[in-house]
Structures are given as structure tokens and as C-alpha cells.
Design an enzyme around this catalytic site. Structure first.
Site, PDB file in Angstrom:
ATOM      1  N   ARG A  59       0.811  -1.225   0.000  1.00  0.00           N
ATOM      2  CA  ARG A  59       0.000   0.000   0.000  1.00  0.00           C
ATOM      3  C   ARG A  59       0.841   1.271   0.000  1.00  0.00           C
ATOM      4  NH1 ARG A  59      -3.240  -3.580   3.339  1.00  0.00           N
ATOM      5  NH2 ARG A  59      -2.180  -2.681   5.113  1.00  0.00           N
ATOM      6  N   GLU A  96       4.080  -9.916  15.026  1.00  0.00           N
ATOM      7  CA  GLU A  96       3.404 -10.348  16.249  1.00  0.00           C
ATOM      8  C   GLU A  96       3.738 -11.807  16.562  1.00  0.00           C
ATOM      9  OE1 GLU A  96      -1.073 -10.339  18.200  1.00  0.00           O
ATOM     10  OE2 GLU A  96      -0.772  -9.585  16.172  1.00  0.00           O
TER      11      GLU A  96
END
Length: 177
Positions: A59, A96
Site C-alpha cells: 500500500r 506479532e
């Protein structure tokens, strides 16, 4: 920039329960919102001596490439490992659950290049921090990191500014994650 913010939709529980996903595709679909977004970045960065714009896959390409075009400078794609065909330099960073790697072409940056780093959003800052380290390995000076959205509750923009002395400009902020 409440117009830009109003054109970003929120998808609850995506990609997992408890997450409020800030979806810029609704902004990109809107000609007024897209023009205002790119125009805001152009107005901020024109005449700042930027030599290249770097965008983080994927993006960051959506704002970075048109911004580079408008500024009359080159564009550096920062990609996931194995996606670039020529010799690369890489930087590993924590996710994560695990690790990931981003790369750029070794010849994309010349020492002293004044780089503007672009992405759609900054959350925890992991990818953006890795991108800054990667660009600095090749001698770049990072002028600023530009994003459409900052999620300040997750601390990424603060980390980037405090740990790496790279200011962050965001068109809008959203609370939470």
C-alpha cells in the site's frame, strides 16, 4: 483532513477479532479523496529537496509512486524478500508471531539521497523502522515518513521519532487498533 478520514472505512474484527481494520480502498475509489490525499503530500513535500520516494509494499506504492511522479523524483519499491530481481539489501523485523524480511535493490539509493518514506498506515512501527534501517544501510538520509493514517495508541510514530529521529506526518489519526 476530515474529508480524507471520512472516506476511510472501518472493518471490525478483520483480520482477527478485536481489530478495527482501517481500509483505504474506499478512499482510493473516491476521486476527490484520492486527489486530496496525493495533493496534501505534494504540497507538504514539494521544494524540500527530496531526491527519491520509497514506498513499502504494497500500500505504500499507492501513494509513493504518484507522489514521486508529482515531485519529479525516482521511486524505490521496498518489497518482501524474494520479490526483487537484482542484487538486494535486506532487513529482518519482528512480527506479532514470528519475523519477516524486507528488501530493496542495492543500487536504489546513493549515499546522501534525501528519502521520503511512504506507507498507508503506521501502527506499531515495525515495518517502518525496518525500512528506515534498510535505507540508512545504503547511506540515505530519511527526511520524513508520510502516511495516510496514524494509529497513535499503538506507538509506532513515537518509536520512529524517538528511536530513529525520523519525523512522521499523518493526514489523519484513528484511536484504538
Amino acid at each position: 483532513m476530515s474529508i480524507v478520514k471520512s472516506k476511510i472505512r472501518t472493518i471490525p474484527d478483520y483480520p482477527k477479532p478485536g481489530i478495527l481494520f482501517r481500509d483505504i480502498t474506499s478512499l482510493l475509489l473516491d476521486p476527490e479523496g484520492l486527489a486530496l490525499t496525493i495533493g496534501t503530500f505534494v504540497n507538504r513535500y514539494q521544494d524540500k529537496g527530496i531526491t527519491k520516494v520509497a514506498g513499502i509494499e504494497a500500500r505504500g506504492f499507492l501513494t509513493g509512486a504518484p507522489l514521486a511522479f508529482q515531485l519529479g523524483v525516482g521511486f524505490i519499491p521496498i518489497r518482501k524478500k524474494g520479490k526483487l530481481p537484482a542484487e538486494t539489501v535486506s532487513e529482518e523485523y519482528d512480527l506479532e508471531y514470528g519475523k519477516d524480511v524486507i528488501e530493496i535493490h542495492k543500487d536504489a539509493v546513493q549515499p546522501g539521497d534525501k528519502i521520503l518514506l511512504m506507507d498507508d498506515l503506521i501502527a506499531t512501527g515495525g515495518t517502518m523502522i525496518a525500512a528506515v534501517k534498510l535505507l540508512k544501510k545504503l547511506g540515505a538520509q530519511i527526511y520524513e515518513a508520510g502516511v495516510i493514517i496514524d494509529l497513535p495508541d499503538l506507538g509506532g510514530s513515537k518509536k520512529l521519532q524517538e528511536k530513529l529521529e525520523v519525523p512522521v506526518f499523518a493526514i489523519c489519526e484513528f484511536e484504538g487498533h
